[in-house]
Write a protein that holds these residues in place. Structure first.
Motif, PDB file in Angstrom:
ATOM      1  N   GLY A 161      27.596  95.322 124.819  1.00  0.00           N
ATOM      2  CA  GLY A 161      28.225  94.148 124.219  1.00  0.00           C
ATOM      3  C   GLY A 161      27.246  93.258 123.481  1.00  0.00           C
ATOM      4  O   GLY A 161      27.642  92.440 122.643  1.00  0.00           O
ATOM      5  N   ASP A 210      32.650  87.445 127.887  1.00  0.00           N
ATOM      6  CA  ASP A 210      33.334  88.638 127.413  1.00  0.00           C
ATOM      7  C   ASP A 210      33.164  88.725 125.900  1.00  0.00           C
ATOM      8  O   ASP A 210      32.443  87.934 125.289  1.00  0.00           O
ATOM      9  CB  ASP A 210      34.808  88.640 127.836  1.00  0.00           C
ATOM     10  CG  ASP A 210      35.617  87.496 127.216  1.00  0.00           C
ATOM     11  OD1 ASP A 210      35.151  86.894 126.230  1.00  0.00           O
ATOM     12  OD2 ASP A 210      36.725  87.216 127.705  1.00  0.00           O
ATOM     13  N   LYS A 211      33.825  89.689 125.263  1.00  0.00           N
ATOM     14  CA  LYS A 211      33.557  89.955 123.849  1.00  0.00           C
ATOM     15  C   LYS A 211      34.319  89.036 122.895  1.00  0.00           C
ATOM     16  O   LYS A 211      34.121  89.120 121.675  1.00  0.00           O
ATOM     17  CB  LYS A 211      33.926  91.411 123.522  1.00  0.00           C
ATOM     18  CG  LYS A 211      35.416  91.713 123.646  1.00  0.00           C
ATOM     19  CD  LYS A 211      35.717  93.144 123.264  1.00  0.00           C
ATOM     20  CE  LYS A 211      37.209  93.433 123.376  1.00  0.00           C
ATOM     21  NZ  LYS A 211      37.517  94.844 123.012  1.00  0.00           N
ATOM     22  N   ASP A 212      35.194  88.166 123.405  1.00  0.00           N
ATOM     23  CA  ASP A 212      36.014  87.343 122.516  1.00  0.00           C
ATOM     24  C   ASP A 212      35.878  85.870 122.881  1.00  0.00           C
ATOM     25  O   ASP A 212      36.863  85.188 123.142  1.00  0.00           O
ATOM     26  CB  ASP A 212      37.482  87.774 122.602  1.00  0.00           C
ATOM     27  CG  ASP A 212      38.295  87.254 121.426  1.00  0.00           C
ATOM     28  OD1 ASP A 212      37.681  86.912 120.394  1.00  0.00           O
ATOM     29  OD2 ASP A 212      39.532  87.194 121.532  1.00  0.00           O
ATOM     30  N   SER A 262      34.036  83.518 120.974  1.00  0.00           N
ATOM     31  CA  SER A 262      33.443  82.760 119.867  1.00  0.00           C
ATOM     32  C   SER A 262      33.906  81.309 119.858  1.00  0.00           C
ATOM     33  O   SER A 262      33.152  80.404 119.484  1.00  0.00           O
ATOM     34  CB  SER A 262      33.785  83.424 118.534  1.00  0.00           C
ATOM     35  OG  SER A 262      35.189  83.480 118.330  1.00  0.00           O
ATOM     36  N   SER A 269      29.356  94.264 129.897  1.00  0.00           N
ATOM     37  CA  SER A 269      29.981  95.565 129.665  1.00  0.00           C
ATOM     38  C   SER A 269      31.396  95.549 130.214  1.00  0.00           C
ATOM     39  O   SER A 269      31.703  94.858 131.189  1.00  0.00           O
ATOM     40  CB  SER A 269      29.167  96.671 130.348  1.00  0.00           C
ATOM     41  OG  SER A 269      27.849  96.734 129.835  1.00  0.00           O
ATOM     42  N   GLN A 270      32.267  96.308 129.590  1.00  0.00           N
ATOM     43  CA  GLN A 270      33.643  96.396 130.074  1.00  0.00           C
ATOM     44  C   GLN A 270      33.703  97.261 131.329  1.00  0.00           C
ATOM     45  O   GLN A 270      32.955  98.233 131.472  1.00  0.00           O
ATOM     46  CB  GLN A 270      34.551  96.948 128.977  1.00  0.00           C
ATOM     47  CG  GLN A 270      34.690  95.984 127.807  1.00  0.00           C
ATOM     48  CD  GLN A 270      35.514  96.534 126.675  1.00  0.00           C
ATOM     49  OE1 GLN A 270      35.044  97.353 125.907  1.00  0.00           O
ATOM     50  NE2 GLN A 270      36.754  96.084 126.580  1.00  0.00           N
ATOM     51  N   ALA A 300      25.263  92.590 118.308  1.00  0.00           N
ATOM     52  CA  ALA A 300      25.544  93.815 119.059  1.00  0.00           C
ATOM     53  C   ALA A 300      24.926  95.018 118.372  1.00  0.00           C
ATOM     54  O   ALA A 300      25.418  96.136 118.496  1.00  0.00           O
ATOM     55  CB  ALA A 300      27.051  94.002 119.208  1.00  0.00           C
ATOM     56  N   VAL A 350      26.698  89.379 126.658  1.00  0.00           N
ATOM     57  CA  VAL A 350      28.090  89.825 126.632  1.00  0.00           C
ATOM     58  C   VAL A 350      28.207  91.018 127.567  1.00  0.00           C
ATOM     59  O   VAL A 350      27.550  92.048 127.366  1.00  0.00           O
ATOM     60  CB  VAL A 350      28.523  90.207 125.210  1.00  0.00           C
ATOM     61  CG1 VAL A 350      29.968  90.697 125.210  1.00  0.00           C
ATOM     62  CG2 VAL A 350      28.372  89.005 124.273  1.00  0.00           C
ATOM     63  N   TYR A 395      26.553 102.315 122.898  1.00  0.00           N
ATOM     64  CA  TYR A 395      27.668 102.599 123.806  1.00  0.00           C
ATOM     65  C   TYR A 395      27.726 104.095 124.051  1.00  0.00           C
ATOM     66  O   TYR A 395      27.831 104.893 123.115  1.00  0.00           O
ATOM     67  CB  TYR A 395      28.978 102.115 123.191  1.00  0.00           C
ATOM     68  CG  TYR A 395      30.197 102.485 124.020  1.00  0.00           C
ATOM     69  CD1 TYR A 395      30.396 101.920 125.274  1.00  0.00           C
ATOM     70  CD2 TYR A 395      31.128 103.396 123.539  1.00  0.00           C
ATOM     71  CE1 TYR A 395      31.503 102.249 126.044  1.00  0.00           C
ATOM     72  CE2 TYR A 395      32.243 103.735 124.294  1.00  0.00           C
ATOM     73  CZ  TYR A 395      32.427 103.159 125.546  1.00  0.00           C
ATOM     74  OH  TYR A 395      33.521 103.505 126.301  1.00  0.00           O
ATOM     75  N   ARG A 451      39.355  87.884 117.432  1.00  0.00           N
ATOM     76  CA  ARG A 451      38.697  89.097 116.968  1.00  0.00           C
ATOM     77  C   ARG A 451      39.679  90.249 116.800  1.00  0.00           C
ATOM     78  O   ARG A 451      39.428  91.178 116.034  1.00  0.00           O
ATOM     79  CB  ARG A 451      37.572  89.488 117.934  1.00  0.00           C
ATOM     80  CG  ARG A 451      36.684  90.575 117.396  1.00  0.00           C
ATOM     81  CD  ARG A 451      35.436  90.721 118.230  1.00  0.00           C
ATOM     82  NE  ARG A 451      34.548  89.604 118.072  1.00  0.00           N
ATOM     83  CZ  ARG A 451      33.728  89.445 117.049  1.00  0.00           C
ATOM     84  NH1 ARG A 451      33.720  90.306 116.058  1.00  0.00           N
ATOM     85  NH2 ARG A 451      32.933  88.404 116.981  1.00  0.00           N
ATOM     86  N   GLU A 486      26.409  86.101 117.130  1.00  0.00           N
ATOM     87  CA  GLU A 486      26.629  87.240 118.005  1.00  0.00           C
ATOM     88  C   GLU A 486      25.823  88.424 117.486  1.00  0.00           C
ATOM     89  O   GLU A 486      25.780  88.667 116.283  1.00  0.00           O
ATOM     90  CB  GLU A 486      28.113  87.592 118.052  1.00  0.00           C
ATOM     91  CG  GLU A 486      28.999  86.454 118.555  1.00  0.00           C
ATOM     92  CD  GLU A 486      30.476  86.816 118.497  1.00  0.00           C
ATOM     93  OE1 GLU A 486      30.844  87.855 119.061  1.00  0.00           O
ATOM     94  OE2 GLU A 486      31.238  86.070 117.872  1.00  0.00           O
TER      95      GLU A 486
END
Length: 334
Positions: A295, A69-71, A73, A94-95, A322, A92, A269, A8, A320
């Motif tokens: 996310g 996590d966000k990556d 796929s 949150s950071q 978001a 997904v 966000y 990504r 996905e």
């Protein structure tokens, strides 16, 4: 899972070019195959954990529930390939760098992970019939704050995640024309700053829940292309409708249900840590498991009606989501 590539970071509307220096730092991360230039075609050698690989009958897996996590796929691509009949759902996270210094915080097998995917697979017992009347059911996804600003248009030319031409002309020009046409009727006081999205469907009048909604991340009026936020392929013959986000209010998860229900939601966000819960702000919902994060979530989609059955198609495998204000619901058997 080892062997993930951070696709990504270089995915949105970009292709590998050996002439430029822009992606040389990423050449060691992405394995490009001969004749393939789109990031959606980068080869993945990801292997699933042995606990999943050792399942002798993949069709016995009915549900895979995850946090990611966000990556991730590539993880979902691997799961789509091996467990295509299972319902695959993930939230997904949150950071968390401002809380503990970790990009993400995932808990699994008595350990804390900074990234990846953790989850559980629900496997059908051997003494239960495989003729499950719910086998064809899919998660239901709704979008509460989107407004359509164009007609449904057939995609004529595309490359990877970039839409180049639709039935009425170049994609970027069609989007600009749609925005200008709708500008007077759109509310100017939205905190979302009128972000743009694209709904991709397999037909002009698709079955309910058969398409995906993705953010438009960039465009080139000179060349007419639009970059869509996906690492999968958007193909000629798919259909696209441009949409604008007007309301990003999160959907309430505290509504009780009669049957056990999974419910995930994507929220706006805020840039600030969430305040601590208090007794006054806490509500209880029965028969509901889920959560809401900026996310979003990942869900398995049905390829029914799609002109492509490849895992790398945006309308196959897992999707996905978001989109702020979107909501995923899946009801379980008692």
């Amino acid at each position: 899972m080892h062997g993930r590539q951070r696709l990504r970071e270089v995915a949105v509307g970009r292709w590998h070019n050996t002439i430029t220096d822009r992606f040389r730092d990423h050449q060691r991360l992405i394995q490009w195959e001969d004749g393939q230039s789109s990031v959606t075609q980068a080869a993945s050698h990801l292997k699933l954990p042995k606990e999943l690989e050792e399942i002798s009958d993949p069709s016995a897996v009915e549900l895979i529930l995850m946090a990611a996590d966000k990556d991730s796929s590539q993880v979902f691509d691997a799961l789509d390939s091996r467990f295509s009949r299972a319902v695959r759902l993930a939230i997904v996270g949150s950071q968390t760098p401002f809380f503990n210094g970790r990009e993400f915080t995932l808990f699994g097998t008595n350990q804390v992970y900074e990234g990846g995917v953790v989850g559980v697979a629900f496997v059908r017992s051997q003494d239960v019939s495989s003729d499950n009347p719910r086998a064809g059911e899919q998660p239901q996804v709704t979008y509460t704050g989107l407004r359509a600003i164009s007609d449904v248009l057939e995609i004529r030319r595309s490359k990877g995640n970039v839409v180049l031409e639709v039935e009425n002309g170049e994609a970027a020009h069609q989007l600009i024309a749609s925005i200008r046409k709708q500008r007077e009727s759109l509310s100017p006081n939205r905190s979302s700053e009128n972000r743009l999205f694209a709904k991709i469907t397999p037909s002009k009048e698709p079955m309910p829940n058969s398409g995906v909604v993705l953010q438009v991340t960039g465009g080139d009026p000179a060349k007419g292309g639009l970059a869509i936020d996906t690492t999968k392929d958007i193909e000629p013959g798919h259909f696209i409708q441009f949409m604008m986000l007007e309301d990003s209010s999160a959907v309430s998860l505290s509504e009780s249900t009669d049957q056990p229900t999974l419910r995930f939601s994507a929220k706006e966000y805020s840039g600030m840590p969430e305040p601590a819960c208090t007794d006054a702000s806490t509500s209880i919902a029965t028969n509901v498991f889920g959560g809401a994060t900026e996310g979003g979530f990942v869900y398995s989609i049905s390829s029914t009606g799609s002109k492509s059955n490849t895992i790398k198609s945006v309308l196959s495998g897992s999707a996905e989501c978001a989109v702020p204000g979107s909501n995923m619901l899946f009801t379980l058997d008692n």
